[in-house]
Scaffold this motif. Structure first.
Motif, PDB file in Angstrom:
ATOM      1  N   MET A   1      49.466  28.661  62.400  1.00  0.00           N
ATOM      2  CA  MET A   1      48.484  29.596  61.869  1.00  0.00           C
ATOM      3  C   MET A   1      47.571  30.030  63.003  1.00  0.00           C
ATOM      4  N   SER A   2      47.323  31.331  63.149  1.00  0.00           N
ATOM      5  CA  SER A   2      46.463  31.823  64.213  1.00  0.00           C
ATOM      6  C   SER A   2      45.003  31.709  63.807  1.00  0.00           C
ATOM      7  N   ASP A   3      44.112  31.935  64.785  1.00  0.00           N
ATOM      8  CA  ASP A   3      42.677  31.817  64.516  1.00  0.00           C
ATOM      9  C   ASP A   3      42.170  32.892  63.568  1.00  0.00           C
ATOM     10  N   THR A   4      42.794  34.064  63.573  1.00  0.00           N
ATOM     11  CA  THR A   4      42.326  35.161  62.731  1.00  0.00           C
ATOM     12  C   THR A   4      42.874  35.083  61.316  1.00  0.00           C
ATOM     13  N   GLU A   5      43.870  34.248  61.082  1.00  0.00           N
ATOM     14  CA  GLU A   5      44.497  34.138  59.763  1.00  0.00           C
ATOM     15  C   GLU A   5      43.648  33.251  58.857  1.00  0.00           C
ATOM     16  N   GLN A   6      43.332  33.772  57.667  1.00  0.00           N
ATOM     17  CA  GLN A   6      42.567  33.013  56.684  1.00  0.00           C
ATOM     18  C   GLN A   6      43.507  32.086  55.926  1.00  0.00           C
ATOM     19  N   PRO A   7      43.096  30.846  55.636  1.00  0.00           N
ATOM     20  CA  PRO A   7      43.946  30.000  54.802  1.00  0.00           C
ATOM     21  C   PRO A   7      44.011  30.585  53.389  1.00  0.00           C
ATOM     22  N   LYS A   8      45.200  30.569  52.820  1.00  0.00           N
ATOM     23  CA  LYS A   8      45.398  31.142  51.486  1.00  0.00           C
ATOM     24  C   LYS A   8      44.789  30.213  50.435  1.00  0.00           C
ATOM     25  N   ALA A   9      44.041  30.800  49.513  1.00  0.00           N
ATOM     26  CA  ALA A   9      43.478  30.025  48.413  1.00  0.00           C
ATOM     27  C   ALA A   9      44.626  29.553  47.523  1.00  0.00           C
ATOM     28  N   THR A  10      44.535  28.320  47.060  1.00  0.00           N
ATOM     29  CA  THR A  10      45.587  27.804  46.188  1.00  0.00           C
ATOM     30  C   THR A  10      45.119  27.852  44.740  1.00  0.00           C
ATOM     31  N   LEU A  11      46.054  28.120  43.862  1.00  0.00           N
ATOM     32  CA  LEU A  11      45.777  28.153  42.434  1.00  0.00           C
ATOM     33  C   LEU A  11      46.183  26.814  41.852  1.00  0.00           C
ATOM     34  N   ASP A  12      45.463  26.376  40.830  1.00  0.00           N
ATOM     35  CA  ASP A  12      45.718  25.078  40.218  1.00  0.00           C
ATOM     36  C   ASP A  12      46.374  25.261  38.853  1.00  0.00           C
ATOM     37  N   PRO A  13      47.694  25.067  38.765  1.00  0.00           N
ATOM     38  CA  PRO A  13      48.378  25.258  37.481  1.00  0.00           C
ATOM     39  C   PRO A  13      47.991  24.228  36.421  1.00  0.00           C
ATOM     40  N   MET A  14      47.379  23.112  36.831  1.00  0.00           N
ATOM     41  CA  MET A  14      46.970  22.078  35.879  1.00  0.00           C
ATOM     42  C   MET A  14      45.564  22.312  35.328  1.00  0.00           C
ATOM     43  N   SER A  15      44.870  23.311  35.845  1.00  0.00           N
ATOM     44  CA  SER A  15      43.505  23.616  35.419  1.00  0.00           C
ATOM     45  C   SER A  15      43.496  24.199  34.006  1.00  0.00           C
ATOM     46  N   ALA A  16      42.383  24.019  33.319  1.00  0.00           N
ATOM     47  CA  ALA A  16      42.222  24.621  31.995  1.00  0.00           C
ATOM     48  C   ALA A  16      42.050  26.137  32.106  1.00  0.00           C
ATOM     49  N   ARG A  17      41.608  26.609  33.275  1.00  0.00           N
ATOM     50  CA  ARG A  17      41.442  28.051  33.493  1.00  0.00           C
ATOM     51  C   ARG A  17      42.810  28.680  33.730  1.00  0.00           C
ATOM     52  N   PRO A  18      43.106  29.763  33.023  1.00  0.00           N
ATOM     53  CA  PRO A  18      44.412  30.415  33.197  1.00  0.00           C
ATOM     54  C   PRO A  18      44.628  30.856  34.645  1.00  0.00           C
ATOM     55  N   LEU A  19      45.892  30.845  35.065  1.00  0.00           N
ATOM     56  CA  LEU A  19      46.227  31.246  36.441  1.00  0.00           C
ATOM     57  C   LEU A  19      45.767  32.670  36.748  1.00  0.00           C
ATOM     58  N   TYR A  20      45.875  33.581  35.774  1.00  0.00           N
ATOM     59  CA  TYR A  20      45.477  34.958  36.044  1.00  0.00           C
ATOM     60  C   TYR A  20      43.985  35.063  36.325  1.00  0.00           C
ATOM     61  N   VAL A  21      43.166  34.225  35.677  1.00  0.00           N
ATOM     62  CA  VAL A  21      41.725  34.227  35.936  1.00  0.00           C
ATOM     63  C   VAL A  21      41.451  33.656  37.327  1.00  0.00           C
ATOM     64  N   GLN A  22      42.160  32.586  37.680  1.00  0.00           N
ATOM     65  CA  GLN A  22      42.016  32.013  39.013  1.00  0.00           C
ATOM     66  C   GLN A  22      42.383  33.041  40.089  1.00  0.00           C
ATOM     67  N   LEU A  23      43.490  33.747  39.886  1.00  0.00           N
ATOM     68  CA  LEU A  23      43.922  34.756  40.849  1.00  0.00           C
ATOM     69  C   LEU A  23      42.915  35.904  40.909  1.00  0.00           C
ATOM     70  N   ALA A  24      42.421  36.344  39.766  1.00  0.00           N
ATOM     71  CA  ALA A  24      41.413  37.406  39.736  1.00  0.00           C
ATOM     72  C   ALA A  24      40.160  36.972  40.491  1.00  0.00           C
ATOM     73  N   ASP A  25      39.765  35.707  40.347  1.00  0.00           N
ATOM     74  CA  ASP A  25      38.587  35.194  41.060  1.00  0.00           C
ATOM     75  C   ASP A  25      38.806  35.196  42.569  1.00  0.00           C
ATOM     76  N   VAL A  26      40.016  34.850  43.003  1.00  0.00           N
ATOM     77  CA  VAL A  26      40.341  34.865  44.437  1.00  0.00           C
ATOM     78  C   VAL A  26      40.216  36.291  44.983  1.00  0.00           C
ATOM     79  N   ILE A  27      40.794  37.254  44.267  1.00  0.00           N
ATOM     80  CA  ILE A  27      40.744  38.648  44.723  1.00  0.00           C
ATOM     81  C   ILE A  27      39.311  39.170  44.665  1.00  0.00           C
ATOM     82  N   ALA A  28      38.565  38.813  43.619  1.00  0.00           N
ATOM     83  CA  ALA A  28      37.164  39.221  43.516  1.00  0.00           C
ATOM     84  C   ALA A  28      36.365  38.680  44.698  1.00  0.00           C
ATOM     85  N   GLY A  29      36.661  37.455  45.114  1.00  0.00           N
ATOM     86  CA  GLY A  29      35.990  36.873  46.282  1.00  0.00           C
ATOM     87  C   GLY A  29      36.303  37.655  47.552  1.00  0.00           C
TER      88      GLY A  29
END
Length: 98
Positions: A1-29
């Motif tokens: 991984m290069s210095d300019t590359e951001q680490p990808k946020a991981t989604l938690d499939p075991m969370s009570a929050r739906p995956l689509y909400v988690q993904l939407a939160d990542v993109i909103a961030g």
């Protein structure tokens, strides 16, 4: 991984929050941080599905969530684009003195 590359946020499939909400939160961030600039496209549903390891329908539902939040707009045949956000440091309402 290069210095300019951001680490990808991981989604938690075991969370009570739906995956689509988690993904939407990542993109909103990314929108809030400026990584995804106003009037610029967000990655396609297929790209998001591949990048985050989710189904395309999950990516589609995340895009719908972002539209409902007013963060993106979708143009048929062109894709989804980040909406210009109002300045947060500007006062909403000025109290009259009289």
């Amino acid at each position: 991984m290069s210095d300019t590359e951001q680490p990808k946020a991981t989604l938690d499939p075991m969370s009570a929050r739906p995956l689509y909400v988690q993904l939407a939160d990542v993109i909103a961030g990314k929108i809030k941080s400026g990584e995804l600039a106003p009037d610029r496209p967000i990655p396609s549903e297929n790209h998001l599905a591949d990048e985050y390891g989710v189904a395309r329908l999950t990516a589609r539902r995340a895009a719908q969530e972002l539209r409902e939040r007013g963060l993106i707009v979708t143009v048929r045949g062109k894709g989804s684009f980040v909406v210009e956000q109002p300045a947060v440091d500007a006062p909403e309402e000025v109290e009259p003195n009289a």
